[in-house]
Design a protein around this motif. Structure first.
Motif, PDB file in Angstrom:
ATOM      1  N   ARG A 167       0.831  -1.216   0.000  1.00  0.00           N
ATOM      2  CA  ARG A 167       0.000   0.000   0.000  1.00  0.00           C
ATOM      3  C   ARG A 167       0.863   1.263   0.000  1.00  0.00           C
ATOM      4  O   ARG A 167       0.549   2.249  -0.661  1.00  0.00           O
TER       5      ARG A 167
ATOM      6  N   ALA B 145       2.088   1.884  -3.406  1.00  0.00           N
ATOM      7  CA  ALA B 145       1.048   2.400  -4.299  1.00  0.00           C
ATOM      8  C   ALA B 145       0.721   3.852  -4.007  1.00  0.00           C
ATOM      9  O   ALA B 145       0.509   4.650  -4.932  1.00  0.00           O
ATOM     10  N   HIS B 146       0.668   4.242  -2.724  1.00  0.00           N
ATOM     11  CA  HIS B 146       0.188   5.582  -2.351  1.00  0.00           C
ATOM     12  C   HIS B 146       1.309   6.548  -1.991  1.00  0.00           C
ATOM     13  O   HIS B 146       1.102   7.773  -2.059  1.00  0.00           O
ATOM     14  N   ARG B 147       2.465   6.027  -1.580  1.00  0.00           N
ATOM     15  CA  ARG B 147       3.601   6.856  -1.168  1.00  0.00           C
ATOM     16  C   ARG B 147       3.195   7.874  -0.090  1.00  0.00           C
ATOM     17  O   ARG B 147       3.742   8.973  -0.011  1.00  0.00           O
ATOM     18  N   HIS B 148       2.247   7.474   0.734  1.00  0.00           N
ATOM     19  CA  HIS B 148       1.755   8.359   1.808  1.00  0.00           C
ATOM     20  C   HIS B 148       1.216   7.460   2.916  1.00  0.00           C
ATOM     21  O   HIS B 148       0.349   6.608   2.671  1.00  0.00           O
TER      22      HIS B 148
ATOM     23  N   GLU C 238      -5.416   4.234   5.406  1.00  0.00           N
ATOM     24  CA  GLU C 238      -6.834   4.281   5.038  1.00  0.00           C
ATOM     25  C   GLU C 238      -7.194   3.118   4.117  1.00  0.00           C
ATOM     26  O   GLU C 238      -8.267   2.513   4.253  1.00  0.00           O
ATOM     27  N   ALA C 239      -6.309   2.805   3.183  1.00  0.00           N
ATOM     28  CA  ALA C 239      -6.568   1.691   2.269  1.00  0.00           C
ATOM     29  C   ALA C 239      -6.623   0.359   3.005  1.00  0.00           C
ATOM     30  O   ALA C 239      -7.298  -0.575   2.564  1.00  0.00           O
TER      31      ALA C 239
ATOM     32  N   GLY D  31       5.211  13.148   1.477  1.00  0.00           N
ATOM     33  CA  GLY D  31       4.971  11.718   1.311  1.00  0.00           C
ATOM     34  C   GLY D  31       6.174  10.896   1.724  1.00  0.00           C
ATOM     35  O   GLY D  31       6.990  11.321   2.552  1.00  0.00           O
TER      36      GLY D  31
ATOM     37  N   ARG E  14      -2.698   7.669   3.616  1.00  0.00           N
ATOM     38  CA  ARG E  14      -3.542   7.039   2.595  1.00  0.00           C
ATOM     39  C   ARG E  14      -3.355   5.516   2.584  1.00  0.00           C
ATOM     40  O   ARG E  14      -4.294   4.761   2.333  1.00  0.00           O
ATOM     41  N   ALA E  15      -2.123   5.042   2.851  1.00  0.00           N
ATOM     42  CA  ALA E  15      -1.893   3.603   2.941  1.00  0.00           C
ATOM     43  C   ALA E  15      -2.676   3.010   4.107  1.00  0.00           C
ATOM     44  O   ALA E  15      -3.281   1.935   3.983  1.00  0.00           O
TER      45      ALA E  15
END
Length: 299
Positions: free
Chosen positions: A14, A17-20, A26-27, A57, A23-24
């Motif tokens: 994750r 994919a998100h580099r954050h 949250e996923a 990020g 957000r990772a």
């Protein structure tokens, strides 16, 4: 010993994919502090920093990139295993695409497919019978799921998983009523003057047959019709006094049908065993994975 938890592998994927981190998290449906703790524990156990924290990020370090590749491979394999388990529970469906050399058909492929179809009647099965170089190119392009054949020159062996399944001798075959059987003996040198039906250049069998003739001191230019089609080979042999080379099991199959007969001469042609070949970098579908297990004796 390194212990990596599945949630840590998922977090790596994750983050890639998100580099954050937020957000990772949250996923994954977890809190950001929980994600921070997972990552910190992993870095502490490895003794290496896996991500650089930036103002906007995160970026993986070289160590992080290595572990991300590992995480994606493990997660992909786990997903494939899950699909196979669900497929077995509900009954396999989908498609199975097999590429095979002619020599693998009578003894290996045909019995396996009959049993496979009995167990999994909802799977649509297609078979391509060609020379090793042709079906390996089809495997490379994704046109078949797996191959029963031989690895040929010009392909990166590291990209393939290859398991030997069938090794056998090559023999010379002709029609049942061929005049050669009226003679007490026949030599390879005499056979060089015959007309032949051989596989096209590039096939292992063709190359080794011609090399064997040269090693035997036979320089005669052979009279050849080229084809990889089993039905074309048998039709040409039945209609003429031509000869062909094929694996012993394939010759036995045609002998049982009363079509062809093996010439009693030792043929100094040694070809590598027929192998089950798959791509290392491409997961098999549940239908193909089950057929592979069956060929390897795993049910």
């Amino acid at each position: 010993m390194l212990h990596v938890r599945p949630r840590q592998l998922l977090l790596l994927a994750r983050l890639d994919a998100h580099r954050h981190l937020g957000r990772a998290a949250e996923a994954m449906n977890i809190s950001q502090p929980a994600a921070t703790k997972l990552l910190q524990q992993l870095e502490d156990s490895l003794g290496e920093k896996l991500f650089e924290r930036l103002a906007r990020g995160m970026e993986p370090t070289p160590y992080g990139e290595i572990l991300i590749r590992y995480a994606r491979r493990v997660l992909s394999d786990f997903g494939t295993a899950r699909e196979e388990m669900l497929a077995l529970r509900s009954g396999l469906s989908g498609a199975l695409r097999v590429g095979s050399v002619p020599g693998a058909v009578p003894e290996l492929l045909a019995p396996a497919l009959v049993e496979y179809h009995r167990r999994h009647p909802q799977v649509a099965v297609s078979v391509v019978v060609e020379t090793s170089d042709v079906i390996q190119a089809q495997l490379e392009q994704g046109d078949v799921d797996l191959v029963l054949g031989r690895l040929t020159d010009g392909h990166d062996e590291a990209k393939y998983a290859s398991v030997p399944l069938l090794g056998e001798s090559q023999v010379v075959v002709v029609r049942i009523a061929h005049p050669v059987f009226e003679r007490p003996t026949v030599t390879l040198a005499e056979m060089a003057n015959w007309s032949w039906v051989l596989q096209p250049p590039g096939s292992p069998q063709r190359g080794r047959f011609e090399a064997a003739m040269r090693e035997a001191g036979i320089q005669t230019r052979l009279d050849i019709i080229e084809t990889a089609s089993p039905i074309a080979i048998t039709a040409l042999l039945e209609s003429s006094d031509m000869a062909a080379v094929m694996p012993a099991s394939q010759a036995s199959h045609y002998a049982r049908l009363g079509v062809l007969r093996t010439v009693p001469v030792e043929l100094p042609v040694r070809v590598p065993p027929i192998c089950l070949i798959t791509r290392e970098d491409r997961a098999l579908s549940p239908a193909a994975a089950q057929f592979r297990r069956q060929l390897l004796g795993g049910g």
